[in-house]
Design a protein around this motif. Structure first.
Motif, PDB file in Angstrom:
ATOM      1  N   UNK A   5       0.810  -1.223   0.000  1.00  0.00           N
ATOM      2  CA  UNK A   5       0.000   0.000   0.000  1.00  0.00           C
ATOM      3  C   UNK A   5       0.843   1.274   0.000  1.00  0.00           C
ATOM      4  N   UNK A   6       1.929   1.365   0.800  1.00  0.00           N
ATOM      5  CA  UNK A   6       2.740   2.590   0.767  1.00  0.00           C
ATOM      6  C   UNK A   6       3.280   2.916  -0.626  1.00  0.00           C
ATOM      7  N   UNK A   7       3.660   1.897  -1.386  1.00  0.00           N
ATOM      8  CA  UNK A   7       4.180   2.125  -2.741  1.00  0.00           C
ATOM      9  C   UNK A   7       3.071   2.649  -3.650  1.00  0.00           C
ATOM     10  N   UNK A   8       1.896   2.016  -3.578  1.00  0.00           N
ATOM     11  CA  UNK A   8       0.758   2.445  -4.389  1.00  0.00           C
ATOM     12  C   UNK A   8       0.352   3.867  -4.008  1.00  0.00           C
ATOM     13  N   UNK A   9       0.282   4.120  -2.698  1.00  0.00           N
ATOM     14  CA  UNK A   9      -0.095   5.444  -2.198  1.00  0.00           C
ATOM     15  C   UNK A   9       0.889   6.502  -2.677  1.00  0.00           C
ATOM     16  N   UNK A  10       2.173   6.209  -2.564  1.00  0.00           N
ATOM     17  CA  UNK A  10       3.203   7.178  -2.934  1.00  0.00           C
ATOM     18  C   UNK A  10       3.132   7.511  -4.423  1.00  0.00           C
ATOM     19  N   UNK A  11       2.921   6.509  -5.249  1.00  0.00           N
ATOM     20  CA  UNK A  11       2.838   6.750  -6.695  1.00  0.00           C
ATOM     21  C   UNK A  11       1.594   7.544  -7.052  1.00  0.00           C
ATOM     22  N   UNK A  12       0.487   7.228  -6.394  1.00  0.00           N
ATOM     23  CA  UNK A  12      -0.752   7.977  -6.626  1.00  0.00           C
ATOM     24  C   UNK A  12      -0.588   9.434  -6.200  1.00  0.00           C
ATOM     25  N   UNK A  13      -0.008   9.638  -5.005  1.00  0.00           N
ATOM     26  CA  UNK A  13       0.162  10.998  -4.494  1.00  0.00           C
ATOM     27  C   UNK A  13       1.149  11.794  -5.331  1.00  0.00           C
ATOM     28  N   UNK A  14       2.144  11.137  -5.914  1.00  0.00           N
ATOM     29  CA  UNK A  14       3.133  11.862  -6.713  1.00  0.00           C
ATOM     30  C   UNK A  14       2.466  12.536  -7.909  1.00  0.00           C
ATOM     31  N   UNK A  15       1.399  11.931  -8.430  1.00  0.00           N
ATOM     32  CA  UNK A  15       0.655  12.551  -9.526  1.00  0.00           C
ATOM     33  C   UNK A  15      -0.061  13.814  -9.052  1.00  0.00           C
ATOM     34  N   UNK A  16      -0.654  13.744  -7.856  1.00  0.00           N
ATOM     35  CA  UNK A  16      -1.350  14.911  -7.298  1.00  0.00           C
ATOM     36  C   UNK A  16      -0.373  15.988  -6.846  1.00  0.00           C
ATOM     37  N   UNK A  17       0.777  15.551  -6.320  1.00  0.00           N
ATOM     38  CA  UNK A  17       1.752  16.502  -5.781  1.00  0.00           C
ATOM     39  C   UNK A  17       2.278  17.453  -6.844  1.00  0.00           C
ATOM     40  N   UNK A  18       2.355  16.996  -8.083  1.00  0.00           N
ATOM     41  CA  UNK A  18       2.894  17.833  -9.156  1.00  0.00           C
ATOM     42  C   UNK A  18       1.980  19.013  -9.448  1.00  0.00           C
ATOM     43  N   UNK A  19       0.761  18.944  -8.979  1.00  0.00           N
ATOM     44  CA  UNK A  19      -0.156  20.053  -9.129  1.00  0.00           C
ATOM     45  C   UNK A  19      -0.063  20.978  -7.935  1.00  0.00           C
ATOM     46  N   UNK A  20      -1.200  21.447  -7.477  1.00  0.00           N
ATOM     47  CA  UNK A  20      -1.234  22.470  -6.437  1.00  0.00           C
ATOM     48  C   UNK A  20      -0.900  21.938  -5.044  1.00  0.00           C
ATOM     49  N   UNK A  21      -1.115  20.637  -4.825  1.00  0.00           N
ATOM     50  CA  UNK A  21      -0.939  20.080  -3.486  1.00  0.00           C
ATOM     51  C   UNK A  21       0.491  20.281  -2.985  1.00  0.00           C
ATOM     52  N   UNK A  22       1.467  20.092  -3.849  1.00  0.00           N
ATOM     53  CA  UNK A  22       2.860  20.286  -3.438  1.00  0.00           C
ATOM     54  C   UNK A  22       3.088  21.694  -2.914  1.00  0.00           C
TER      55      UNK A  22
END
Length: 197
Positions: A5-22
């Motif tokens: 799950x941490x790997x899946x979560x991290x990859x999913x979040x990396x897509x969102x992070x490149x936007x405004x969340x980061x």
């Protein structure tokens, strides 16, 4: 929780992070100073943004998440100290921290009211409370949709509740909200607050 799950979560979040969340994370974490507690540190996405702090203690209930975050923690300045523990029963003394951070974590806490009481307990008088969360929408149709899919969403996404009213929970506590910003039509909120002196 599944060790993948941490790997899946991290990859999913990396897509969102490149936007405004980061940028929201960076802007929030810049307020942290002194001895910092991060609740629900997950895979360590906040770690690179700590600057003017003396120490960071990271708590997460999931050992798989902690193990995954360890590499990010070693590269951080200062190095992160990890603790396995729940937000509702923090393994720290009273009035210990200058800043308390939680990002995208209140959605998964089993008893968020108890977690807020723990924040009030371990924070020093005047300590900063820094939160970034996704919350229940104020728009009726969106809120109804969140309510409908939350039971399924929780099973798929590690216990995440899409329908949490975290702002209301903070307003009911002793924590003072100094600023509140909303994003994406109110689905995400950023709170900069403090524990009263």
């Amino acid at each position: 929780m599944d060790h993948r799950f941490p790997i899946i979560y991290d990859r999913f979040m990396s897509l969102l992070e490149k936007g405004r969340i980061e940028n929201i994370r960076k802007d929030l974490i810049k307020y942290a100073d002194g001895h910092v507690l991060e609740i629900g540190a997950g895979t360590g996405l906040n770690f690179p943004y700590y600057r003017q702090v003396s120490a960071v203690e990271a708590v997460d209930p999931d050992l798989a998440m902690i193990n995954y975050a360890f590499k990010r923690g070693k590269k951080a300045v200062p190095a992160i100290k990890f603790h396995e523990g729940r937000a509702e029963d923090l393994p720290f003394k009273n009035k210990q921290f200058d800043s308390i951070v939680a990002t995208l974590v209140f959605c998964t806490i089993a008893d968020p009211k108890l977690a807020i009481k723990e924040i009030e307990r371990v924070g020093k008088p005047g300590s900063k409370v820094l939160l970034f969360e996704h919350v229940k929408s104020e728009q009726r149709w969106k809120a109804a949709f969140q309510e409908k899919i939350t039971p399924i969403w929780k099973r798929v996404c590690g216990g995440c509740h899409l329908n949490r009213d975290t702002v209301h929970l903070i307003q009911e506590s002793s924590i003072v909200i100094d600023s509140l910003e909303s994003f994406r039509d109110g689905l995400f909120i950023k709170i900069v607050g403090h524990i009263p002196t």
